[in-house]
Scaffold this active site. Structure first.
Site, PDB file in Angstrom:
ATOM      1  CG  ASP A 135      -1.863  -1.197   1.213  1.00  0.00           C
ATOM      2  OD1 ASP A 135      -2.204  -1.673   0.110  1.00  0.00           O
ATOM      3  OD2 ASP A 135      -2.233  -1.665   2.304  1.00  0.00           O
ATOM      4  CE  LYS A 153       2.321  -2.474  -4.303  1.00  0.00           C
ATOM      5  NZ  LYS A 153       2.103  -2.101  -2.899  1.00  0.00           N
ATOM      6  CG  ASN A 194      -2.574 -10.867  -2.377  1.00  0.00           C
ATOM      7  OD1 ASN A 194      -2.539 -10.654  -3.583  1.00  0.00           O
ATOM      8  ND2 ASN A 194      -1.570 -11.408  -1.717  1.00  0.00           N
ATOM      9  N   GLY A 221      -4.437  -4.413  -3.806  1.00  0.00           N
ATOM     10  CA  GLY A 221      -5.448  -3.383  -4.079  1.00  0.00           C
ATOM     11  C   GLY A 221      -4.693  -2.141  -4.489  1.00  0.00           C
ATOM     12  CG  HIS A 222      -1.920  -2.195  -6.997  1.00  0.00           C
ATOM     13  ND1 HIS A 222      -1.011  -2.764  -7.850  1.00  0.00           N
ATOM     14  CD2 HIS A 222      -1.648  -2.709  -5.774  1.00  0.00           C
ATOM     15  CE1 HIS A 222      -0.223  -3.585  -7.164  1.00  0.00           C
ATOM     16  NE2 HIS A 222      -0.608  -3.577  -5.906  1.00  0.00           N
ATOM     17  CB  THR A 263      -6.392 -10.402   1.657  1.00  0.00           C
ATOM     18  OG1 THR A 263      -5.877 -11.465   0.852  1.00  0.00           O
ATOM     19  CG2 THR A 263      -5.319  -9.340   1.859  1.00  0.00           C
ATOM     20  CD  GLN A 316       0.856  -8.866  -2.492  1.00  0.00           C
ATOM     21  OE1 GLN A 316       1.513  -9.506  -3.289  1.00  0.00           O
ATOM     22  NE2 GLN A 316      -0.408  -8.572  -2.719  1.00  0.00           N
ATOM     23  CB  THR A 336      -9.713  -6.352   3.738  1.00  0.00           C
ATOM     24  OG1 THR A 336      -8.658  -5.554   4.281  1.00  0.00           O
ATOM     25  CG2 THR A 336      -9.115  -7.564   3.032  1.00  0.00           C
ATOM     26  CG  LEU A 375       6.277  15.351   1.223  1.00  0.00           C
ATOM     27  CD1 LEU A 375       7.328  14.622   2.060  1.00  0.00           C
ATOM     28  CD2 LEU A 375       6.965  16.299   0.246  1.00  0.00           C
TER      29      LEU A 375
HETATM   30  P1  GDP Z   1      -0.805   0.316  -3.525  1.00  0.00           P
HETATM   31  O1  GDP Z   1      -1.395  -0.968  -3.038  1.00  0.00           O
HETATM   32  O2  GDP Z   1       0.661   0.410  -3.279  1.00  0.00           O
HETATM   33  O3  GDP Z   1      -1.151   0.618  -4.957  1.00  0.00           O
HETATM   34  O4  GDP Z   1      -1.476   1.462  -2.637  1.00  0.00           O
HETATM   35  P2  GDP Z   1      -3.043   1.600  -2.269  1.00  0.00           P
HETATM   36  O5  GDP Z   1      -3.797   2.018  -3.471  1.00  0.00           O
HETATM   37  O6  GDP Z   1      -3.501   0.376  -1.559  1.00  0.00           O
HETATM   38  O7  GDP Z   1      -2.985   2.732  -1.162  1.00  0.00           O
HETATM   39  C1  GDP Z   1      -2.423   3.990  -1.429  1.00  0.00           C
HETATM   40  C2  GDP Z   1      -3.494   5.063  -1.200  1.00  0.00           C
HETATM   41  O8  GDP Z   1      -2.872   6.327  -1.150  1.00  0.00           O
HETATM   42  C3  GDP Z   1      -4.516   5.153  -2.309  1.00  0.00           C
HETATM   43  O9  GDP Z   1      -5.742   5.559  -1.776  1.00  0.00           O
HETATM   44  C4  GDP Z   1      -3.932   6.258  -3.220  1.00  0.00           C
HETATM   45  O10 GDP Z   1      -4.930   6.926  -3.979  1.00  0.00           O
HETATM   46  C5  GDP Z   1      -3.339   7.169  -2.201  1.00  0.00           C
HETATM   47  N1  GDP Z   1      -2.151   7.928  -2.627  1.00  0.00           N
HETATM   48  C6  GDP Z   1      -1.120   7.520  -3.411  1.00  0.00           C
HETATM   49  N2  GDP Z   1      -0.183   8.495  -3.462  1.00  0.00           N
HETATM   50  C7  GDP Z   1      -0.622   9.518  -2.703  1.00  0.00           C
HETATM   51  C8  GDP Z   1      -0.086  10.796  -2.333  1.00  0.00           C
HETATM   52  O11 GDP Z   1       1.021  11.163  -2.705  1.00  0.00           O
HETATM   53  N3  GDP Z   1      -0.845  11.578  -1.505  1.00  0.00           N
HETATM   54  C9  GDP Z   1      -2.068  11.182  -1.060  1.00  0.00           C
HETATM   55  N4  GDP Z   1      -2.735  12.008  -0.261  1.00  0.00           N
HETATM   56  N5  GDP Z   1      -2.604   9.993  -1.388  1.00  0.00           N
HETATM   57  C10 GDP Z   1      -1.881   9.172  -2.182  1.00  0.00           C
HETATM   58  P1  IMO Z   2      -0.844  -4.232  -2.218  1.00  0.00           P
HETATM   59  O1  IMO Z   2      -0.364  -4.802  -3.528  1.00  0.00           O
HETATM   60  C1  IMO Z   2      -0.927  -4.601   2.107  1.00  0.00           C
HETATM   61  C2  IMO Z   2      -0.955  -8.656   3.757  1.00  0.00           C
HETATM   62  C3  IMO Z   2      -2.211  -9.119   4.482  1.00  0.00           C
HETATM   63  C4  IMO Z   2      -1.597 -10.058   5.504  1.00  0.00           C
HETATM   64  C5  IMO Z   2      -0.475 -10.720   4.711  1.00  0.00           C
HETATM   65  C6  IMO Z   2      -0.840 -12.074   4.120  1.00  0.00           C
HETATM   66  O2  IMO Z   2      -2.132  -3.509  -2.309  1.00  0.00           O
HETATM   67  O3  IMO Z   2       0.242  -3.442  -1.574  1.00  0.00           O
HETATM   68  P2  IMO Z   2      -2.349 -12.814   2.041  1.00  0.00           P
HETATM   69  O4  IMO Z   2      -3.797 -12.614   1.787  1.00  0.00           O
HETATM   70  O5  IMO Z   2      -1.453 -12.248   1.012  1.00  0.00           O
HETATM   71  O6  IMO Z   2      -2.001 -14.243   2.372  1.00  0.00           O
HETATM   72  O7  IMO Z   2      -2.071 -11.992   3.420  1.00  0.00           O
HETATM   73  O8  IMO Z   2      -0.148  -9.819   3.668  1.00  0.00           O
HETATM   74  N1  IMO Z   2      -1.181  -8.158   2.376  1.00  0.00           N
HETATM   75  C7  IMO Z   2      -1.126  -6.875   2.026  1.00  0.00           C
HETATM   76  N2  IMO Z   2      -0.956  -5.762   2.779  1.00  0.00           N
HETATM   77  N3  IMO Z   2      -1.023  -4.492   0.776  1.00  0.00           N
HETATM   78  C8  IMO Z   2      -1.178  -5.595   0.004  1.00  0.00           C
HETATM   79  O9  IMO Z   2      -1.164  -5.545  -1.345  1.00  0.00           O
HETATM   80  C9  IMO Z   2      -1.276  -6.851   0.628  1.00  0.00           C
HETATM   81  N4  IMO Z   2      -1.451  -8.111   0.183  1.00  0.00           N
HETATM   82  C10 IMO Z   2      -1.373  -8.911   1.262  1.00  0.00           C
HETATM   83  O10 IMO Z   2      -2.862  -8.024   5.090  1.00  0.00           O
HETATM   84  O11 IMO Z   2      -1.015  -9.333   6.546  1.00  0.00           O
HETATM   85 MG    MG Z   3      -2.914  -1.659  -1.788  1.00  0.00          MG
END
Ligand code: GDP
Ligand code: IMO
Ligand code: MG
Length: 424
Positions: free
Chosen positions: A12, A15, A37, A39-40, A126, A220, A297, A328
């Site tokens: 998270d 990415k 698992n 969530g981008h 997840t 991840q 989730t 930032l």
């Molecule tokens: P990922 O799994 O690495 O793709 O990240 P996620 O999408 O799960 O979580 C990142 C969250 O931060 C998302 O809601 C993005 O829209 C948000 N996000 C990403 N970059 C920035 C940023 O520079 N500033 C803010 N405020 N939100 C951001």
């Molecule tokens: P993205 O790509 C954050 C965590 C789960 C749990 C552990 C194992 O969005 O960054 P799993 O279902 O993979 O067997 O769970 O890994 N986990 C993540 N945490 N971002 C993710 O993906 C994750 N994918 C799995 O919360 O702790």
């Molecule tokens: Mg994510």
């Protein structure tokens, strides 16, 4: 030059945003590990889209999106995601999935829950069936995406696994799964995916030899890696650099540069050690301000300050060339910004991370502070226009991990990104 974009923390890191921003410069974006698992989050116009399986390059019309053989695929989820994007008007014609990607079947999801109940260490997965699907791969009994195209082969293999696992889940008081409950849906998904299912190893290698630019999309993060993360609180794949090769069939020469993504602070979902974790009102403040609730989730994410000890380790084991620092803007307005500079372990100060839980249980973070800035950074697009304190924070991170910060993200929008020219 080809590029790997990967998370350096516990997932998270942003990415989705980073890959969507970069994808337009590439001919191919390929996912190499994990499953739904992930969530981008990507913004497509005004639509917030959370991609679980599809590569985040899917919105770039000239870029091919590929799911490599290292990704575990739930075909129903994949079809749902494709249909959703089509309903938004996204062209999904240039999407490809490996015929050798292992399948996630309904019993994997049940097993994920049963295994979790019977564990000494609860992981907080997840519950998508990711671990059990990779177990079947390692156990040499997996079904593959290609099996969706041959109903008799699919049935033959699935029946044996069904019986095998039904005995197990029933012993835990859970209901077994019958093949008739999902056979039709899986065959239908196979029909829908049909022409998108291909030998991505050959496809990627041909494109690589033609000189096409390839972007590898990690899911991840490094500290969730099954080999290099905080085991057993990890996922079941290799988000770290080695996963690129096993998960695509491309040779090491195909990897140009590596950009690692790190949040300007830290988060973690699920259980496991997190030395810089915050609790109480400070944690609530940061979680609310950062919108730190799971994209997959919906669980509240655990939050903490940036941990330079852990980050240095992630940079080291992957050979990361540059950083993409995200969120930032979330630190706007703080008088000072705490960060973890070192750990104290059994009375000794160290900057050398060890992912084992025995080490991390003993590790007390040594927290330092650096002056924060006032006002908002979200509209700034040039590094030099950032408040001096923000520039110092970024430079301090860069020095600690000994690589440049190439990108700074100041908001979730694609354009809310500062790119710095690196001196070569
Ligand atoms: P990922 O799994 O690495 O793709 O990240 P996620 O999408 O799960 O979580 C990142 C969250 O931060 C998302 O809601 C993005 O829209 C948000 N996000 C990403 N970059 C920035 C940023 O520079 N500033 C803010 N405020 N939100 C951001
Ligand atoms: P993205 O790509 C954050 C965590 C789960 C749990 C552990 C194992 O969005 O960054 P799993 O279902 O993979 O067997 O769970 O890994 N986990 C993540 N945490 N971002 C993710 O993906 C994750 N994918 C799995 O919360 O702790
Ligand atoms: Mg994510």
């Amino acid at each position: 030059m080809n590029l790997l974009v990967m998370g350096l923390q516990w997932g998270d890191e942003g990415k989705g945003k980073a890959i969507d921003y970069l994808a337009g410069n590439f001919d191919v974006v390929v996912r190499y590990q994990g499953g739904h698992n992930a969530g981008h989050t990507v913004y497509y116009g005004d639509h917030k889209v959370v991609l679980h399986l599809l590569p985040s390059g899917i919105f770039s019309p000239h870029t091919a999106s590929v799911i490599g053989n290292g990704v575990v695929v739930n075909p129903l989820q994949l079809v749902e995601e494709l249909l959703h994007l089509q309903s938004l008007g996204v062209d999904t014609g240039n999407f490809w999935v490996s015929h050798r990607a292992p399948l996630i079947l309904p019993f994997h999801q049940k097993l994920d829950i049963v295994f979790e109940q019977s564990r000494y260490h609860k992981i907080g997965t997840t519950r998508r069936g990711i671990g059990p699907a990779y177990e079947d791969l390692a156990g040499r009994r997996a079904l593959f995406v290609g099996d969706l195209l041959d109903p008799r082969r699919f049935r033959r293999k699935a029946v044996i696994l069904n019986e095998y696992y039904n005995r197990l889940v029933q012993a835990y008081g859970a209901e077994g799964t019958q093949i008739e409950e999902y056979m039709d849906a899986y065959m239908e998904a196979g029909g829908f995916l049909g022409s998108h299912i291909t030998d991505t190893t050959w496809m990627l290698n041909r494109r690589f030899r033609e000189g096409q630019a390839i972007l590898f999309e990690g899911a991840q993060g490094a500290l969730l890696d099954i080999h290099h993360g905080t085991y057993p609180f990890v996922t079941s794949s290799n988000p770290t650099v080695g996963g690129v090769f096993t998960g695509t069939g491309l040779p090491v020469q195909s990897l140009g540069r590596i950009t690692g993504i790190a949040k300007a602070y830290a988060t973690r979902v699920g259980e496991g050690p997190f030395p810089s974790e915050l609790e109480g009102p400070q944690a609530e403040w940061l979680r609310d301000r950062g919108g730190e609730f799971g994209a997959t989730t919906g669980r509240p994410r655990r939050v903490g300050w940036l941990d330079l000890v852990a980050l240095r380790y992630a940079v080291m084991i992957n050979g990361v060339d540059s950083l993409f620092l995200t969120k930032l803007d979330i630190l706007d307005g703080l008088t000072s910004i705490p960060f973890v500079e070192a750990y104290r372990v059994n009375g000794r100060e160290t900057r050398d991370f060890d992912p084992s839980i025995e080490f991390l249980e003993e590790a007390e973070p040594i927290v330092r502070e650096i002056p924060g800035w006032q006002g908002s950074v979200s509209e700034i697009r040039l590094f030099e226009e950032l408040p001096m304190e923000a520039q110092h924070y970024i430079e301090m991170i860069s020095e600690a991990v000994d690589i440049p910060v190439e990108f700074v993200s100041v908001g979730s929008g694609r354009d809310q990104t500062i790119k710095r020219e690196l001196k070569s």
